[in-house]
Motif scaffolding. Structure first.
Motif, short mmCIF file in Angstrom:
data_model
loop_
_atom_site.label_atom_id
_atom_site.label_comp_id
_atom_site.label_asym_id
_atom_site.label_seq_id
_atom_site.Cartn_x
_atom_site.Cartn_y
_atom_site.Cartn_z
N HIS A 158 0.81 -1.29 -0.05
CA HIS A 158 0.10 -0.09 -0.09
C HIS A 158 1.03 1.37 -0.09
O HIS A 158 0.52 2.34 -0.66
N ILE B 171 1.60 -6.34 -4.73
CA ILE B 171 0.25 -6.13 -4.29
C ILE B 171 -0.24 -7.72 -3.85
O ILE B 171 -0.26 -8.54 -4.49
N HIS C 55 -2.99 -9.23 -3.42
CA HIS C 55 -3.83 -9.86 -4.44
C HIS C 55 -3.34 -10.26 -5.56
O HIS C 55 -3.73 -10.95 -6.36
N ASP D 294 -7.98 -6.50 3.75
CA ASP D 294 -7.81 -5.64 2.64
C ASP D 294 -9.25 -5.71 1.94
O ASP D 294 -9.52 -6.95 1.51
N HIS E 40 -10.33 -5.68 -1.06
CA HIS E 40 -10.26 -6.65 -2.51
C HIS E 40 -9.82 -7.96 -2.25
O HIS E 40 -9.29 -8.47 -3.29
N SER F 59 -2.76 -1.60 -10.24
CA SER F 59 -3.56 -1.92 -9.02
C SER F 59 -3.86 -3.38 -9.07
O SER F 59 -3.62 -4.25 -10.09
N CYS F 60 -4.54 -3.96 -8.06
CA CYS F 60 -5.01 -5.47 -8.03
C CYS F 60 -6.18 -5.83 -8.85
O CYS F 60 -6.37 -6.96 -9.01
N CYS G 218 -3.72 3.90 -6.98
CA CYS G 218 -5.02 3.38 -6.66
C CYS G 218 -5.53 4.19 -5.39
O CYS G 218 -6.67 4.26 -5.38
N LEU G 219 -4.59 4.22 -4.39
CA LEU G 219 -5.12 4.95 -3.32
C LEU G 219 -4.29 5.93 -2.74
O LEU G 219 -4.59 6.63 -2.02
N ASN H 203 -10.05 0.37 -8.79
CA ASN H 203 -11.47 -0.20 -8.51
C ASN H 203 -12.17 0.91 -7.71
O ASN H 203 -13.52 0.62 -7.43
N ARG I 120 -10.07 9.46 -3.25
CA ARG I 120 -9.24 8.23 -3.39
C ARG I 120 -7.60 8.12 -3.88
O ARG I 120 -7.07 7.38 -3.28
#
Ligand code: SF4
Length: 460
Positions: free
Chosen positions: A63, A107, A109, A128, A130, A336-337, A400-401, A419, A425
């Motif tokens: 992250h 990541i 995931h 998390d 996701h 991203s995942c 992503c974040l 996502n 975000r």
């Protein structure tokens, strides 16, 4: 009696029914990362507890890890503190960790399936949202909060409410330029961001069956964005072929025995579902969000059909009946995942080859893992992006974040393959996110505005 994969896995992992009515569920695989685990380890320490099953616990940093300069200590004090804490906690408890400099970092995931840790029939937990991604391999995977991370660390169990199961069939062929991301955005658009509350989503039908595991992961990843607690696809030959030879997957005779068992945990014909819905793949368009949740989306050529979401329209700068197509972008983010795997980068690179990123657009490619990065560099994919003017970054969650320095500023508009698109975000409270497939992001980066990717796809 015929049964669903959900019920079979749930029953196989039930320890007991708790007085609260919840089920105490054994967790087969616990994945942890630097952001949601430090407090959980602190709570463990306060009680004098040890990690119950370090052999079933695996950690990575994703992250907050920087994607540009990885020299330690990190320039970002918070990133260094969190990474250092995870490293100490994993050392103290004998947990396998892939930290920033390790070849298998990525990541959480992305690396779970990549390493063969994620397997059919498992229960998986991770701090998390996701975590549902792992359902693509026929597992039941739950995103959990920090106190639940503590519970799993201490007991390898979770207390959960039983779920209903909704079968979602997608049948037919996706048109060229329409991807798994468009499928899940369309599902969430129709069923709503709260439509899955209390459900696990089982995805099936000929479209899903024809998908690769990477594509199924994109679909399952966003189950949580539709309100579902988990999402999965029944394991099949595609699943078994994906897992064969992966580092933590069973090997030799054990693999064949595992496949025999994995076949039995798929939902049976005639299994009971609490709800069923169906989608026609041929009717799915390249889809893009116009609002502040992933359900506020529209086909790229369609007018925005908002009923009363005035706040979202105003924030994003759109009008009811207007189009997202033609919206100028400032930033393009591929990663991203949801869409940071090799196949995502390959699809995006098809669009990019021979073109340049539009003037004034910052375009980033952030591989989901160091393994993805290595493969992309070895195959020349990374160079394709670099030649076109994209920034090629180290593996992590990145924009992503926006927990690391990769952030939007001001009211920047970002075409993103991630996502979530709520306010703030991507690191700027006024930044704006348009969710779409990686190919659509690549097309927007080249055009400098949102375009229909189908107009740019090269002839095979
Ligand atoms: S890529 Fe985004 S959604 Fe996925 S784990 Fe990282 S922060 Fe969460």
């Amino acid at each position: 009696m015929p049964d669903t994969l959900f019920q079979k896995i749930w029953d196989a992992h039930t320890v007991r029914t708790l007085p609260s009515g919840q089920t105490q569920l054994f967790v087969g695989l616990h994945l942890i990362h630097e952001v949601t685990s430090p407090q959980a380890f602190d709570m463990l320490r306060q009680h004098g507890w040890r990690v119950a099953r370090p052999d079933r616990t695996f950690a990575t940093v994703d992250h907050i890890v920087p994607t540009l300069e990885r020299q330690r200590p990190f320039l970002d004090v918070m990133a260094e503190e969190m990474t250092g804490a995870l490293e100490r906690n994993c050392r103290e408890h004998g947990i396998n960790l892939w930290s920033a400099a390790d070849a298998d970092q990525g990541i959480v995931h992305v690396i779970g399936p990549e390493l063969g840790l994620t397997q059919p029939g498992m229960t998986i937990a991770c701090g998390d949202s996701h975590t549902s991604t792992h359902g693509a391999l026929g597992a039941l995977a739950f995103g959990i909060g920090t106190s639940q991370v503590r519970d799993v660390l201490a007991s390898q169990c979770l207390a959960l409410e039983p779920l209903k199961v909704r079968r979602i069939d997608v049948n037919g062929r996706l048109a060229s330029g329409v991807y798994a991301k468009d499928v899940i955005l369309t599902i969430i658009r129709r069923l709503g961001v709260q439509g899955g509350v209390g459900f696990a989503y089982e995805y099936g039908g000929t479209t899903i069956e024809a998908m690769s595991i990477d594509e199924r992961m994109t679909v399952c990843n966003m189950s949580i964005e539709g309100g579902a607690r988990a999402g999965y696809v029944n394991p099949d030959e595609t699943t078994f072929a994906y897992l064969r030879g992966r580092r933590f997957a069973p090997a030799g005779d054990a693999f064949d025995r595992a496949v025999r068992w994995w076949r039995t945990i798929a939902s049976d014909a005639g299994a009971p579902y609490d709800d069923r819905v169906a989608f026609d793949a041929a009717a799915i368009e390249p889809t893009v969000t116009w609002g502040l949740n992933p359900g506020q989306s529209v086909g790229v050529r369609e007018p925005i059909d908002a009923a009363s979401e005035d706040e979202a329209l105003a924030f994003m700068g759109f009008t009811r009946g207007g189009q997202v197509q033609g919206t100028p972008i400032d930033v393009a983010f591929i990663g991203s995942c949801t869409n940071g795997r090799l196949s995502d980068l390959e699809e995006a690179a098809r669009l990019v080859r021979g073109h340049r990123v539009a003037r004034g657009v910052q375009a980033l490619v952030v591989p989901g893992s160091q393994a993805v990065s290595r493969e992309a560099e070895a195959s020349g994919l990374a160079q394709t992006f670099i030649d076109a003017g994209f920034e090629w970054r180290g593996a992590g969650c990145s924009m992503c974040l926006g927990m690391n320095p990769d952030r939007l500023t001001g009211r920047q508009m970002c075409a993103s393959s991630s996502n979530r698109n709520f306010k703030g975000r991507q690191g700027s409270p006024t930044g704006r996110t348009l969710l779409m497939s990686p190919a659509m992001v690549a097309a927007a980066a080249i055009a400098g505005e949102v375009v229909d990717v189908r107009t740019l796809i090269p002839e095979p």
